[in-house]
Design an enzyme around this catalytic site. Structure first.
Site, mmCIF file in Angstrom:
data_model
loop_
_atom_site.group_PDB
_atom_site.id
_atom_site.type_symbol
_atom_site.label_atom_id
_atom_site.label_comp_id
_atom_site.label_asym_id
_atom_site.label_seq_id
_atom_site.Cartn_x
_atom_site.Cartn_y
_atom_site.Cartn_z
ATOM 1 N N ASP A 71 0.925 -1.188 -0.228
ATOM 2 C CA ASP A 71 0.090 0.008 -0.079
ATOM 3 C C ASP A 71 0.528 0.853 0.025
ATOM 4 O OD1 ASP A 71 -1.593 1.953 0.407
ATOM 5 O OD2 ASP A 71 -3.120 0.898 1.942
ATOM 6 N N GLU A 135 9.017 -3.161 -9.514
ATOM 7 C CA GLU A 135 9.404 -2.316 -8.173
ATOM 8 C C GLU A 135 10.436 -1.649 -8.873
ATOM 9 O OE1 GLU A 135 7.495 -6.168 -5.510
ATOM 10 O OE2 GLU A 135 8.574 -5.450 -7.880
#
Length: 249
Positions: A71, A135
């Protein structure tokens, strides 16, 4: 059991854990990690209302997302991603715990969501599923996901997936080994698997997974542990005749 971020139910020795943060793409936050750990502890130690021990754990999403990963909104608000160890320990429990873990995947899986999938014993997906590691686009890399992903699909495929950062289709995930079963109707495929898996004894599952997780795949390095496990099993058979049925099937 009542949770804020998960839907959890237990029946017939099967625990279904559903991510339940649809407004946040089922993103992982501290509360979800705490609740998931609690659910797995119950699965490892407890039974359902029918008294059956939990031998199968099914993980699922809702809507068009399985799990979007961490999150980032919570991270930006607090300035910290928190301690990664509790989440890593959840994935390790999925991989090593005394139950068969199944990811039932529909829709998008990203970043930390891939960790849940990679740590599962069995992955069933429908054609809407996609899997991504984004990422590196943010100057990060999926350090905690990679041990589980490498174990499942191999070093080079995990390396390529991390570098490319683009979502992998369900068909490509099947080809790489990230997905075990690609089905038009994932729920039907799950029911078929459960019908077979529910015959397994929880103690046998625990012994097998402990052995399999230590297995290197080398005939020489694994010889001692293989012989020890085999002898221990047949010692149990001699002590408790009829405790298991040997089959050639």
């Amino acid at each position: 059991m009542s949770f804020e971020t998960l839907n959890v139910s237990i029946a017939g020795g099967v625990c279904r854990i559903g991510f339940n943060r649809p407004d946040a793409g089922n993103a992982i936050n501290d509360r979800m990690v705490e609740e998931f750990a609690q659910a797995l502890e119950t699965c490892a130690r407890g039974t359902g209302a029918d008294g059956k021990p939990v031998s199968i754990v099914v993980i699922e999403g809702n809507g068009e997302v399985f799990c979007a990963g961490g999150d980032f909104k919570a991270v930006s608000e607090t300035g910290s991603a928190g301690d990664p160890e509790p989440l890593y320990d959840i994935w390790r429990e999925l991989a090593q715990g005394p139950f068969v873990t199944i990811s039932l995947v529909k829709g998008r899986v990203n970043a930390g969501g891939v960790g849940f999938v990679a740590a599962s014993d069995i992955v069933i997906a429908d054609k809407s599923a996609s899997f991504g590691l984004s990422e590196l686009l943010f100057g990060l890399f999926p350090a905690c996901v990679l041990p589980f992903l490498v174990r499942r699909i191999g070093h080079q495929k995990a390396h390529y997936m991390t570098l490319m950062t683009k979502p992998v289709s369900a068909a490509d995930a099947l080809g790489s080994g990230l997905v075990d079963v690609l089905a038009d109707d994932a729920e039907t495929a799950l029911r078929q698997h459960l019908a077979r898996l529910q015959h397994l004894n929880k103690q046998a599952i625990a012994r097998y997974k402990a052995y399999m997780n230590a297995c290197s795949g080398s005939a020489d390095r694994d010889k001692a542990s293989a012989l020890e496990a085999n002898r221990a099993f047949f010692q149990i058979q001699r002590s408790f005749p009829g405790s298991a049925v040997m089959s050639r099937n």
